[in-house]
Scaffold this motif. Structure first.
Motif, PDB file in Angstrom:
ATOM      1  N   LYS A  72      20.495 -37.604 -16.899  1.00 32.41           N
ATOM      2  CA  LYS A  72      20.909 -36.802 -18.055  1.00 32.41           C
ATOM      3  C   LYS A  72      21.083 -37.658 -19.312  1.00 32.41           C
ATOM      4  O   LYS A  72      21.172 -37.133 -20.415  1.00 32.41           O
ATOM      5  N   THR A  73      21.212 -38.985 -19.153  1.00 33.53           N
ATOM      6  CA  THR A  73      21.449 -39.839 -20.324  1.00 33.53           C
ATOM      7  C   THR A  73      20.363 -40.903 -20.432  1.00 33.53           C
ATOM      8  O   THR A  73      19.751 -41.278 -19.425  1.00 33.53           O
ATOM      9  N   ARG A  74      20.180 -41.418 -21.655  1.00 30.92           N
ATOM     10  CA  ARG A  74      19.179 -42.466 -21.868  1.00 30.92           C
ATOM     11  C   ARG A  74      19.560 -43.726 -21.071  1.00 30.92           C
ATOM     12  O   ARG A  74      18.716 -44.324 -20.419  1.00 30.92           O
ATOM     13  N   ARG A  75      20.883 -44.058 -21.090  1.00 38.11           N
ATOM     14  CA  ARG A  75      21.325 -45.253 -20.366  1.00 38.11           C
ATOM     15  C   ARG A  75      21.093 -45.085 -18.859  1.00 38.11           C
ATOM     16  O   ARG A  75      20.634 -45.985 -18.168  1.00 38.11           O
ATOM     17  N   GLY A  76      21.407 -43.875 -18.404  1.00 37.66           N
ATOM     18  CA  GLY A  76      21.201 -43.597 -16.976  1.00 37.66           C
ATOM     19  C   GLY A  76      19.730 -43.678 -16.604  1.00 37.66           C
ATOM     20  O   GLY A  76      19.364 -44.240 -15.565  1.00 37.66           O
ATOM     21  N   ASN A  77      18.879 -43.152 -17.475  1.00 35.05           N
ATOM     22  CA  ASN A  77      17.433 -43.213 -17.216  1.00 35.05           C
ATOM     23  C   ASN A  77      16.927 -44.647 -17.177  1.00 35.05           C
ATOM     24  O   ASN A  77      16.052 -44.976 -16.377  1.00 35.05           O
ATOM     25  N   GLU A  78      17.491 -45.469 -18.064  1.00 36.40           N
ATOM     26  CA  GLU A  78      17.071 -46.883 -18.059  1.00 36.40           C
ATOM     27  C   GLU A  78      17.483 -47.547 -16.747  1.00 36.40           C
ATOM     28  O   GLU A  78      16.726 -48.325 -16.160  1.00 36.40           O
ATOM     29  N   ALA A  79      18.697 -47.221 -16.296  1.00 38.39           N
ATOM     30  CA  ALA A  79      19.163 -47.794 -15.010  1.00 38.39           C
ATOM     31  C   ALA A  79      18.253 -47.333 -13.872  1.00 38.39           C
ATOM     32  O   ALA A  79      17.865 -48.126 -13.005  1.00 38.39           O
TER      33      ALA A  79
END
Ligand code: CP
Length: 394
Positions: free
Chosen positions: A57-64
């Motif tokens: 749901k988040t850009r940071r989460g997607n990067e992880a």
């Protein structure tokens, strides 16, 4: 399939003996059949899928997520047509950073030069870290898993194999996404759009209702005999206590439940019953009004012999068609599933059903992406890193 003759002894064993070889240190090594999907593993994979969709749901989460398996490569070897399974596996790989490649038409590979399938598979394992495969040959994925195990014993390169559909036999990752969809549907929180659970309100109408997949009645309707998705999901559900499995098909031997599966499901403890209409009488009321979940399927015409084709043309399929009137008589919480594709000519689920809140089949297809990503995380032993990322993001 002579090139796999050396695996015949392994193929002809009880499933429990086989499945020991498809796991490693409490985790899956290959996923070949639905009997590998124990209740514990299903819960683990569902919660992993929940973590992935939260992070996504988040850009940071997607990067992880994208860094999780960025050092891995996947081969999608799909020699039988597919939309959902192929694309959802590809999307799952992309979410987790895996690089994908594909062979869909063996005419574009060196199989046209009489290269054996075994050599093709070994080549894939030379370049890729996992083989995700669909074939019309029933035992092909299983033989590939044995081939990989044999290579591992010889200390040669060996990679996990995922069965993404094997003939009319098994489709274990479809059972996985079907289970995930059912699990979420019977959570009674997901669609409430409020902090309060829907359960108290539902209990007022349905006093015996409990959350979870247990103690529910599931109806499978359509092509029961040749539906690999039915075969795989029914085996998964039969593991749970208090489950009734109703099979609704035309009175034709190709379409009805086969005896082998019937016996397996009964041995597992399920209450198995067979009917020839969604309106069949069950204890004085129509079946459609009593079930907790409906799993519709397409008549799989591609398996028809010439005589079956003619016989099926004579059948009245209206008792197996989900009309809007039938939907309105279903329990209000009962999800309608379909593995898709649906047949746009026979119209077993007409499009006017799509807007009913019980119609889960598009969500079901999307759930396939999340749960297949969870399966990849599990196979590559990356769950701890995933859950760390999920905790850090909260
Ligand atoms: N449900 C399913 O297996 O769909 P595809 O054949 O499109 O992959």
């Amino acid at each position: 399939m002579d090139e796999f003759a050396s695996f015949n002894a392994q193929l002809n064993r009880p499933i429990d003996a086989k499945n020991v070889e498809f796991q490693r240190m409490g985790r899956l090594k290959h996923i070949i059949n639905a009997a590998q999907l124990t209740p514990e593993l299903l819960q683990t994979l569902c919660r992993t899928a929940d973590s992935i969709r939260r992070l996504a749901k988040t850009r940071r989460g997607n990067e992880a997520l994208k860094s999780l398996l960025a050092d891995k490569r996947a081969m999608l070897y799909f020699t039988q047509p597919s939309t959902r399974t192929f694309l959802s596996f590809m999307a799952a790989c992309q979410i987790l950073g895996l690089t994908c490649n594909e062979v869909r038409d063996p005419k574009t590979s060196s199989e046209v030069k009489r290269e054996s399938r075994t050599d093709s598979i070994r080549m894939f394992s030379s370049y890729f870290d996992i083989i995700i495969m669909r074939s019309q040959i029933k035992d092909f994925a299983e033989c590939c898993a044995y081939l990989m195990n044999r290579l591992e014993e010889q200390e040669k390169r060996s990679v996990p194999v995922i069965n993404a559909g094997s003939g009319s036999d098994e489709h274990p990752t479809q059972a996985l996404l079907d289970y995930y969809t059912i699990d979420r549907s019977f959570d009674f929180d997901e669609h409430s759009h409020s902090v309060e659970s829907r359960l108290p309100a539902l209990r007022a109408t349905y006093p015996d209702l409990v959350p979870g997949v247990e103690h529910k009645t599931y109806a499978f309707c359509g092509d029961i005999g040749r539906g690999r998705t039915v075969r795989s999901l029914a085996r998964v559900l039969a593991q749970f206590p208090g489950v009734s499995l109703f099979f609704v098909s035309a009175d034709h031997p190709d379409l009805m439940l086969d005896d082998q599966l019937r016996q397996k499901l009964k041995r597992a403890g399920a209450n198995v019953q067979e009917f020839h209409s969604l309106e069949a009488d069950v204890n004085g009321r129509p079946l459609i009004e009593q079930i907790d979940c409906l799993y519709m399927t397409r008549i799989q015409r591609e398996h028809n012999s010439e005589s079956t084709e003619e016989e099926l043309k004579q059948l009245d399929l209206s008792p197996f068609r989900l009309t809007l009137d039938r939907v309105h008589r279903m329990k209000e919480y009962a999800p309608i599933l379909h593995p898709f594709p649906r047949d746009s000519v026979i119209d077993e689920i007409p499009i006017e059903v799509d807007n009913d809140p019980r119609a889960m089949y598009f969500r079901q297809a999307r759930n396939g992406m999340w749960i297949r990503a969870a399966l990849l995380v599990h196979l590559f032993d990356a769950a701890d890193r995933l859950h760390e990322a999920d905790s850090a993001a909260r």
